[in-house]
Design a protein around this motif. Structure first.
Motif, mmCIF file in Angstrom:
data_model
loop_
_atom_site.group_PDB
_atom_site.id
_atom_site.type_symbol
_atom_site.label_atom_id
_atom_site.label_comp_id
_atom_site.label_asym_id
_atom_site.label_seq_id
_atom_site.Cartn_x
_atom_site.Cartn_y
_atom_site.Cartn_z
ATOM 1 N N MET A 49 -13.955 68.737 -48.316
ATOM 2 C CA MET A 49 -15.318 68.513 -48.331
ATOM 3 C C MET A 49 -15.599 69.058 -49.898
ATOM 4 O O MET A 49 -16.411 68.535 -50.860
ATOM 5 C CB MET A 49 -16.227 69.190 -47.666
ATOM 6 C CG MET A 49 -17.620 68.997 -47.704
ATOM 7 S SD MET A 49 -18.782 69.885 -46.569
ATOM 8 C CE MET A 49 -18.503 71.689 -47.416
ATOM 9 N N VAL A 50 -15.007 70.349 -50.497
ATOM 10 C CA VAL A 50 -15.179 70.609 -51.698
ATOM 11 C C VAL A 50 -14.466 69.905 -52.563
ATOM 12 O O VAL A 50 -15.414 69.705 -53.846
ATOM 13 C CB VAL A 50 -14.639 72.305 -51.890
ATOM 14 C CG1 VAL A 50 -14.544 72.566 -53.302
ATOM 15 C CG2 VAL A 50 -15.404 72.860 -50.955
ATOM 16 N N GLY A 51 -13.488 69.147 -52.336
ATOM 17 C CA GLY A 51 -12.940 68.182 -53.366
ATOM 18 C C GLY A 51 -13.727 67.041 -53.717
ATOM 19 O O GLY A 51 -13.388 66.519 -54.706
ATOM 20 N N ARG A 52 -14.568 66.691 -52.757
ATOM 21 C CA ARG A 52 -15.382 65.560 -52.870
ATOM 22 C C ARG A 52 -16.727 65.887 -53.622
ATOM 23 O O ARG A 52 -17.621 65.119 -53.680
ATOM 24 C CB ARG A 52 -15.644 64.783 -51.573
ATOM 25 C CG ARG A 52 -14.523 64.050 -51.057
ATOM 26 C CD ARG A 52 -14.798 63.224 -49.921
ATOM 27 N NE ARG A 52 -15.917 62.509 -50.053
ATOM 28 C CZ ARG A 52 -16.146 61.276 -50.580
ATOM 29 N NH1 ARG A 52 -15.235 60.529 -51.051
ATOM 30 N NH2 ARG A 52 -17.195 60.535 -50.764
ATOM 31 N N ARG A 53 -16.732 66.909 -53.927
ATOM 32 C CA ARG A 53 -18.392 67.485 -54.386
ATOM 33 C C ARG A 53 -18.848 66.569 -56.085
ATOM 34 O O ARG A 53 -19.908 66.562 -56.023
ATOM 35 C CB ARG A 53 -18.462 68.747 -54.954
ATOM 36 C CG ARG A 53 -17.565 69.303 -55.893
ATOM 37 C CD ARG A 53 -17.680 70.669 -56.156
ATOM 38 N NE ARG A 53 -17.105 71.256 -57.414
ATOM 39 C CZ ARG A 53 -15.570 71.730 -57.353
ATOM 40 N NH1 ARG A 53 -15.277 71.852 -56.241
ATOM 41 N NH2 ARG A 53 -15.068 72.209 -58.419
ATOM 42 N N GLY A 54 -17.781 66.097 -56.409
ATOM 43 C CA GLY A 54 -18.211 65.374 -57.859
ATOM 44 C C GLY A 54 -18.338 63.749 -57.487
ATOM 45 O O GLY A 54 -18.625 63.226 -58.334
ATOM 46 N N ALA A 55 -17.996 63.292 -56.343
ATOM 47 C CA ALA A 55 -18.039 62.023 -55.913
ATOM 48 C C ALA A 55 -19.352 61.373 -55.771
ATOM 49 O O ALA A 55 -19.663 60.337 -56.159
ATOM 50 C CB ALA A 55 -17.184 61.645 -54.699
ATOM 51 N N GLY A 56 -20.387 62.232 -55.629
ATOM 52 C CA GLY A 56 -21.782 61.724 -55.230
ATOM 53 C C GLY A 56 -22.468 61.714 -56.701
ATOM 54 O O GLY A 56 -23.197 60.833 -56.953
ATOM 55 N N VAL A 59 -18.579 61.398 -60.661
ATOM 56 C CA VAL A 59 -17.554 62.083 -61.686
ATOM 57 C C VAL A 59 -16.195 62.000 -61.146
ATOM 58 O O VAL A 59 -15.533 61.770 -62.183
ATOM 59 C CB VAL A 59 -17.892 63.587 -61.781
ATOM 60 C CG1 VAL A 59 -17.147 64.079 -62.659
ATOM 61 C CG2 VAL A 59 -19.304 63.766 -62.049
ATOM 62 N N GLY A 60 -15.918 61.697 -59.956
ATOM 63 C CA GLY A 60 -14.528 61.664 -59.415
ATOM 64 C C GLY A 60 -14.353 62.764 -58.514
ATOM 65 O O GLY A 60 -14.830 63.665 -58.738
ATOM 66 N N ASN A 61 -13.280 62.771 -58.009
ATOM 67 C CA ASN A 61 -12.850 63.727 -56.860
ATOM 68 C C ASN A 61 -11.997 64.747 -57.747
ATOM 69 O O ASN A 61 -11.558 64.548 -58.820
ATOM 70 C CB ASN A 61 -11.886 63.131 -55.741
ATOM 71 C CG ASN A 61 -12.637 62.243 -54.936
ATOM 72 O OD1 ASN A 61 -13.885 62.535 -54.885
ATOM 73 N ND2 ASN A 61 -11.834 61.639 -54.230
ATOM 74 N N ASP A 62 -11.909 65.854 -57.347
ATOM 75 C CA ASP A 62 -11.406 67.064 -58.020
ATOM 76 C C ASP A 62 -10.088 67.157 -57.248
ATOM 77 O O ASP A 62 -9.916 67.121 -56.109
ATOM 78 C CB ASP A 62 -12.160 68.397 -57.804
ATOM 79 C CG ASP A 62 -11.505 69.664 -58.609
ATOM 80 O OD1 ASP A 62 -10.665 69.347 -59.240
ATOM 81 O OD2 ASP A 62 -12.004 70.628 -58.322
ATOM 82 N N PRO A 63 -8.945 67.154 -58.084
ATOM 83 C CA PRO A 63 -7.497 66.718 -57.372
ATOM 84 C C PRO A 63 -7.085 68.351 -57.114
ATOM 85 O O PRO A 63 -6.130 68.396 -56.169
ATOM 86 C CB PRO A 63 -6.592 66.327 -58.547
ATOM 87 C CG PRO A 63 -7.439 66.622 -60.007
ATOM 88 C CD PRO A 63 -8.803 66.694 -59.498
ATOM 89 N N VAL A 64 -7.689 69.459 -57.383
ATOM 90 C CA VAL A 64 -7.006 70.808 -56.934
ATOM 91 C C VAL A 64 -7.111 71.037 -55.557
ATOM 92 O O VAL A 64 -6.208 71.372 -55.080
ATOM 93 C CB VAL A 64 -7.438 71.812 -57.917
ATOM 94 C CG1 VAL A 64 -7.068 73.251 -57.614
ATOM 95 C CG2 VAL A 64 -7.037 71.487 -59.357
ATOM 96 N N PRO A 65 -8.491 70.864 -54.950
ATOM 97 C CA PRO A 65 -8.565 71.227 -53.506
ATOM 98 C C PRO A 65 -7.685 70.092 -52.705
ATOM 99 O O PRO A 65 -7.210 70.682 -51.690
ATOM 100 C CB PRO A 65 -9.971 70.809 -53.301
ATOM 101 C CG PRO A 65 -10.673 71.142 -54.611
ATOM 102 C CD PRO A 65 -9.685 70.639 -55.550
#
Length: 114
Positions: A49-56, A59-65
């Motif tokens: 869920m934290v990795g998808r925080r930028g998808a809204g 911006v795109g998904n964060d690949p680190v989480p």
């Protein structure tokens, strides 16, 4: 109306809570292993869920989480396989999978003639 982040967060909290309950209340080692896996699944869901925080915000998904979740799943699988192998070895050696203490032995007898 609840957002998807809220639903995923509540599901993650429920998984962690059920896992902690099972870890504390069950004396059988196999059930403790399964409860520990439930805790891990809740943490993985939270990281996803934290990795998808930028998808809204497009911006795109964060690949680190996401990389941490994938690595964590592999480590959790191998740790579970090791725990099950040790549990099977305990069963072969002791004939039981419980870790309870045997009945205490008395150092002196209770007979009146001693």
């Amino acid at each position: 109306m609840m957002s998807s982040a809220t639903v995923f967060g509540m599901c993650a909290a429920a998984l962690v809570g059920l896992g902690l309950y099972g870890l504390i209340t069950n004396p059988q080692p196999l059930r403790k292993i399964l409860a520990f896996n439930l805790i891990g699944s809740g943490v993985f869901l939270l990281f996803g869920m934290v990795g998808r925080r930028g998808a809204g915000a497009s911006v795109g998904n964060d690949p680190v989480p996401q990389a941490l979740v994938i690595t964590g799943i592999v480590v959790a699988f191998s740790a579970t396989a090791l725990a099950i192998a040790l549990l099977l070895r305990l069963f072969d050696t002791a004939g039981s999978t419980t870790l309870g203490n045997p009945a205490p032995t008395s150092l002196h007898s209770d007979s009146p003639g001693d």
